[in-house]
Structures are given as C-alpha cells and as structure tokens.
Design an enzyme around this catalytic site. Structure first.
Site, PDB file in Angstrom:
ATOM      1  N   SER A 143       9.215  14.492 -17.751  1.00 25.24           N
ATOM      2  CA  SER A 143       9.172  15.236 -16.478  1.00 25.24           C
ATOM      3  C   SER A 143       7.770  15.157 -15.902  1.00 25.24           C
ATOM      4  O   SER A 143       6.789  15.027 -16.634  1.00 25.24           O
ATOM      5  CB  SER A 143       9.523  16.706 -16.725  1.00 25.24           C
ATOM      6  N   TYR A 157       8.249  24.141 -22.009  1.00 26.28           N
ATOM      7  CA  TYR A 157       8.841  23.012 -21.283  1.00 26.28           C
ATOM      8  C   TYR A 157       7.801  21.915 -21.010  1.00 26.28           C
ATOM      9  O   TYR A 157       8.013  20.753 -21.365  1.00 26.28           O
ATOM     10  CB  TYR A 157       9.488  23.488 -19.977  1.00 26.28           C
TER      11      TYR A 157
HETATM   12  N1  LIG Z   1      16.726  18.259 -12.658  1.00 25.10           N
HETATM   13  C1  LIG Z   1      15.407  18.277 -12.614  1.00 25.10           C
HETATM   14  O1  LIG Z   1      14.804  18.805 -11.650  1.00 25.10           O
HETATM   15  C2  LIG Z   1      14.613  17.589 -13.714  1.00 25.10           C
HETATM   16  C3  LIG Z   1      13.283  17.262 -13.456  1.00 25.10           C
HETATM   17  C4  LIG Z   1      12.529  16.643 -14.457  1.00 25.10           C
HETATM   18  C5  LIG Z   1      13.098  16.345 -15.684  1.00 25.10           C
HETATM   19  N2  LIG Z   1      14.395  16.671 -15.908  1.00 25.10           N
HETATM   20  C6  LIG Z   1      14.946  16.344 -17.224  1.00 25.10           C
HETATM   21  O2  LIG Z   1      16.053  15.485 -17.051  1.00 25.10           O
HETATM   22  C7  LIG Z   1      16.929  15.600 -18.161  1.00 25.10           C
HETATM   23  C8  LIG Z   1      18.344  15.730 -17.645  1.00 25.10           C
HETATM   24  O3  LIG Z   1      18.458  16.921 -16.884  1.00 25.10           O
HETATM   25  P1  LIG Z   1      19.395  17.040 -15.609  1.00 25.10           P
HETATM   26  O4  LIG Z   1      18.540  17.368 -14.456  1.00 25.10           O
HETATM   27  O5  LIG Z   1      20.322  15.908 -15.518  1.00 25.10           O
HETATM   28  O6  LIG Z   1      20.160  18.399 -15.997  1.00 25.10           O
HETATM   29  P2  LIG Z   1      21.726  18.701 -16.172  1.00 25.10           P
HETATM   30  O7  LIG Z   1      22.479  18.234 -14.984  1.00 25.10           O
HETATM   31  O8  LIG Z   1      21.780  20.149 -16.506  1.00 25.10           O
HETATM   32  O9  LIG Z   1      22.146  17.817 -17.434  1.00 25.10           O
HETATM   33  C9  LIG Z   1      21.662  18.126 -18.714  1.00 25.10           C
HETATM   34  C10 LIG Z   1      22.455  17.367 -19.741  1.00 25.10           C
HETATM   35  O10 LIG Z   1      21.954  17.724 -21.040  1.00 25.10           O
HETATM   36  C11 LIG Z   1      23.057  18.089 -21.869  1.00 25.10           C
HETATM   37  N3  LIG Z   1      22.659  19.077 -22.859  1.00 25.10           N
HETATM   38  C12 LIG Z   1      22.042  20.268 -22.656  1.00 25.10           C
HETATM   39  N4  LIG Z   1      21.919  20.932 -23.818  1.00 25.10           N
HETATM   40  C13 LIG Z   1      22.467  20.141 -24.773  1.00 25.10           C
HETATM   41  C14 LIG Z   1      22.672  20.295 -26.169  1.00 25.10           C
HETATM   42  N5  LIG Z   1      22.333  21.399 -26.822  1.00 25.10           N
HETATM   43  N6  LIG Z   1      23.260  19.285 -26.844  1.00 25.10           N
HETATM   44  C15 LIG Z   1      23.659  18.158 -26.213  1.00 25.10           C
HETATM   45  N7  LIG Z   1      23.500  17.971 -24.879  1.00 25.10           N
HETATM   46  C16 LIG Z   1      22.925  18.957 -24.175  1.00 25.10           C
HETATM   47  C17 LIG Z   1      24.101  18.642 -20.898  1.00 25.10           C
HETATM   48  O11 LIG Z   1      25.415  18.465 -21.414  1.00 25.10           O
HETATM   49  P3  LIG Z   1      26.370  19.606 -22.009  1.00 25.10           P
HETATM   50  O12 LIG Z   1      26.105  20.877 -21.273  1.00 25.10           O
HETATM   51  O13 LIG Z   1      27.747  19.047 -21.780  1.00 25.10           O
HETATM   52  O14 LIG Z   1      26.005  19.650 -23.447  1.00 25.10           O
HETATM   53  C18 LIG Z   1      23.912  17.704 -19.708  1.00 25.10           C
HETATM   54  O15 LIG Z   1      24.674  16.527 -19.880  1.00 25.10           O
HETATM   55  C19 LIG Z   1      16.431  16.819 -18.962  1.00 25.10           C
HETATM   56  O16 LIG Z   1      15.740  16.366 -20.089  1.00 25.10           O
HETATM   57  C20 LIG Z   1      15.491  17.530 -18.000  1.00 25.10           C
HETATM   58  O17 LIG Z   1      14.484  18.245 -18.671  1.00 25.10           O
HETATM   59  C21 LIG Z   1      15.183  17.286 -14.946  1.00 25.10           C
END
Ligand SMILES: NC(=O)c1ccc[n+]([C@@H]2O[C@H](COP(=O)([O-])OP(=O)(O)OC[C@H]3O[C@@H](n4cnc5c(N)ncnc54)[C@H](OP(=O)(O)O)[C@@H]3O)[C@@H](O)[C@H]2O)c1
Length: 307
Positions: A143, A157
């Site tokens: 991130s 985080y």
């Molecule tokens: N969105 C942002 O603004 C942003 C910015 C920078 C970085 N990121 C990073 O990008 C990555 C993906 O996030 P996203 O934005 O796509 O969020 P998201 O839409 O909430 O997706 C998160 C994914 O992680 C899975 N997950 C969460 N907890 C888990 C667990 N205990 N075991 C297995 N899978 C788990 C969820 O699946 P289930 O709920 O089905 O398990 C989901 O598929 C993360 O690492 C996040 O920190 C996001």
C-alpha cells in the site's frame, strides 16, 4: 523449454476487489488460476465464470488466512491437486481501525497473521519449486501507506505494508538471476470492499474523486510492473506524486502532514473490535462502488495518504 509467462497463479483474497481484478486480468491472458479467500460461493462463481469465458482451469480453495495452519493446508492442497504455482499474488488484507491499546490483541494477532505471516509462509512454501523451475512471479499487494509516515489509528497497517515492501526488496535481491521476480504493488485509495470491511466508508467517501483508482487499474499497473521486472510499483499518478513527495519532505514535516491528513480516512478510536474477522463472509456485501470516483467532493485535498 524456458517458461516465459505464468501458467498457474494463486491469488489470495480473490473473492473481491483487487484480488478479483488480478484474477480477471490473468484469466484473460490465458493463465490458470487458484482462487482463495473465505467466501466459497464468490470464489466458485468467479472460477466458473472465468473457466467459461477464457477456457482456463480455475480452482477455488477456501482458506481463512487468519488461521495459523491455513497457509500450509493451502500449499498441501495445491500439491495434492498437482498444481504447479508459478505466480503467487499475496493480496488478502483488510484494515483494523482503533487506538492500539483499545483493540483486542486477538484481533491484532489475526491481522498480523493475514497481512504478514501468511504472506511470508506462502512465499516460503511456493518459492523453492519456482527456483527449481527457473521461473516465478511473486506479488505482494502492499500500500501507499507503507511508503508514507505512519499515523494514529489502524496502528499496524502501515507497518505491515512497509514490511511487505522491504520483504519484496530483499527477496528480489536474493532471487536476482534465478528467474524468480518479486514485486510490491502499492495502491492508494481503491474502489473495493476494503473500506466497508474496515468500517471507514463514511469517512473515505468524502475523499476527492481524483484520489481513487478502481481495482482493475491497480491490477493492470501491477501486472505491467511485473512484466517490466520492477520491484516496486506505486499505482496511479496521484499516489506516485505522494510517494515521491514523502521521500523528499523533511521527516518531521512529513509526519505532521501525514498525521493531519490521515484524520480524513483513519479511525483512531472506538472502532477497533473485530473488524475484518469474517466481515462480509457470506453477506454479499456491496462492492462499495458508491464511494470514490465522482462521489464525495471537497474533503482534504491531496497530501500524505494511503490505505
Ligand atoms: N482498497 C484500498 O483502498 C487499498 C489500498 C491499498 C492497499 N490495499 C490492499 O489491497 C489488498 C486487497 O484489498 P481490497 O481493496 O481488494 O479489499 P477487499 O475488496 O475487501 O478484498 C479483500 C480480500 O481479502 C480477503 N480476505 C480478508 N480477510 C481474509 C482472511 N482472513 N483469509 C482469507 N482471505 C481474506 C477477502 O475475502 P473473504 O472476505 O472472502 O475472505 C477479499 O477477497 C489488501 O491487502 C489491502 O490492504 C487496498
């Protein structure tokens, strides 16, 4: 024959957001997939759709990466199925709001398990065969938060995401010349379920539209960086400008700016219990498309940021 591009990719957190976007892009390029997360229905539906649309093999494997035994079980299952993983996308993640001491340790431990330990273990388990085959691609979805000063709330985080950047850098250096490449992808605000799960949707929906990317843009930039052999990829022009500014700004000023701006998207107090622990499991939660581009104007402006 030398392998030129990944044939089978394992993507964690493939049931939503950035992980799903990686899955769609890789499937379209003909790559077979192992999709993992907790929500089985979502994974099965995505796997079936991508098999139909692209004629690839796609396997859905449910795993809760907060369970310490999950990475090993996942690895063993792919071994049993005879799947040769030559791309690993460590993407699963969420935020845990709250003032550190007001959160439960169990929640922090689970957070570290998902965002740090599982990433290290999956990488450690899949790497030897990649080395042996002389080809591997590893992506850590980090991130922008890992590149700017930490701020109050969501305490671990930024630290976890900075860890992934350093881990990618060291591993990439170790693997130089082996055929295995490692890339840390650093998105900023991205339209996904992240802010719903984290419980900050109300705050972040006030962030200006230019701060946001969609998940497909993040995946596209991440895969382009992998194709170019880059170790660090900050996605989006605004995020690159923020990361560059953070590097050259005097430390005390950068910390002040980061602390001031983070009030727009971090929840330092009173919300730290249980977020991310199965949040959204089977709930069919909305994709949070209401926020972001075009939605909510006027808060904050640019400045140090990062989710
Ligand atoms: N969105 C942002 O603004 C942003 C910015 C920078 C970085 N990121 C990073 O990008 C990555 C993906 O996030 P996203 O934005 O796509 O969020 P998201 O839409 O909430 O997706 C998160 C994914 O992680 C899975 N997950 C969460 N907890 C888990 C667990 N205990 N075991 C297995 N899978 C788990 C969820 O699946 P289930 O709920 O089905 O398990 C989901 O598929 C993360 O690492 C996040 O920190 C996001």
């Amino acid at each position: 024959m030398a392998i030129l591009s990944p044939r089978t990719a394992l993507i964690t957190g493939a049931s939503a957001g950035i992980g799903e976007a990686f899955a769609r892009r890789l499937a379209a390029s003909g790559c077979n997939l192992v999709l993992t997360a907790r929500r089985q229905e979502r994974l099965e539906a995505l796997a079936a759709e991508l098999r139909r649309a692209h004629g690839i093999e796609a396997t859905a494997l449910v795993a809760d990466l907060a369970e310490p035994g999950a990475p090993l079980r996942l690895f063993q299952r792919t071994e049993e199925l005879g799947l040769e993983i030559d791309m690993l996308v460590n993407n699963a993640g969420y935020g845990l709001p709250g003032h550190y001491v007001e959160t439960r340790w169990e929640d922090q431990a689970a957070f570290l398990q998902v965002l740090v330990t599982a990433v290290c273990e999956l990488t450690h388990r899949y790497l030897p065969a990649m080395e042996e085959r002389g080809f591997g691609r590893i992506i850590h979805v980090s991130s922008l938060a890992g590149l700017v000063p930490g701020s109050a709330g969501h305490t671990l985080y930024s630290a976890a995401k900075a860890f992934l950047v350093k881990f990618a850098e060291s591993l990439a250096a170790e693997q130089a010349g082996s055929g295995v490449q490692v890339t840390a992808v650093c998105p900023g605000f991205t339209l996904s379920e992240f802010h719903d799960v984290t419980g900050t949707r109300d705050l972040v929906s006030r962030m200006p539209g230019y701060m946001w990317q969609n998940a497909d843009e993040v995946a596209a930039e991440g895969l382009a960086a992998v194709a170019e052999g880059r170790v660090l990829c900050v996605t989006g022009r605004v995020n690159r400008a923020i990361a560059a500014a953070a590097k050259v700004t005097p430390a005390r000023l950068a910390v002040r700016v980061s602390q001031a701006r983070s009030k727009d998207f971090r929840r330092p107090r009173g919300a730290g219990q249980g977020v991310g622990q199965g949040a959204g499991q089977g709930s069919g939660q909305s994709a949070g498309q209401g926020a972001g581009r075009g939605a909510g104007r006027g808060a904050g402006g640019a400045g140090a940021s990062g989710q």
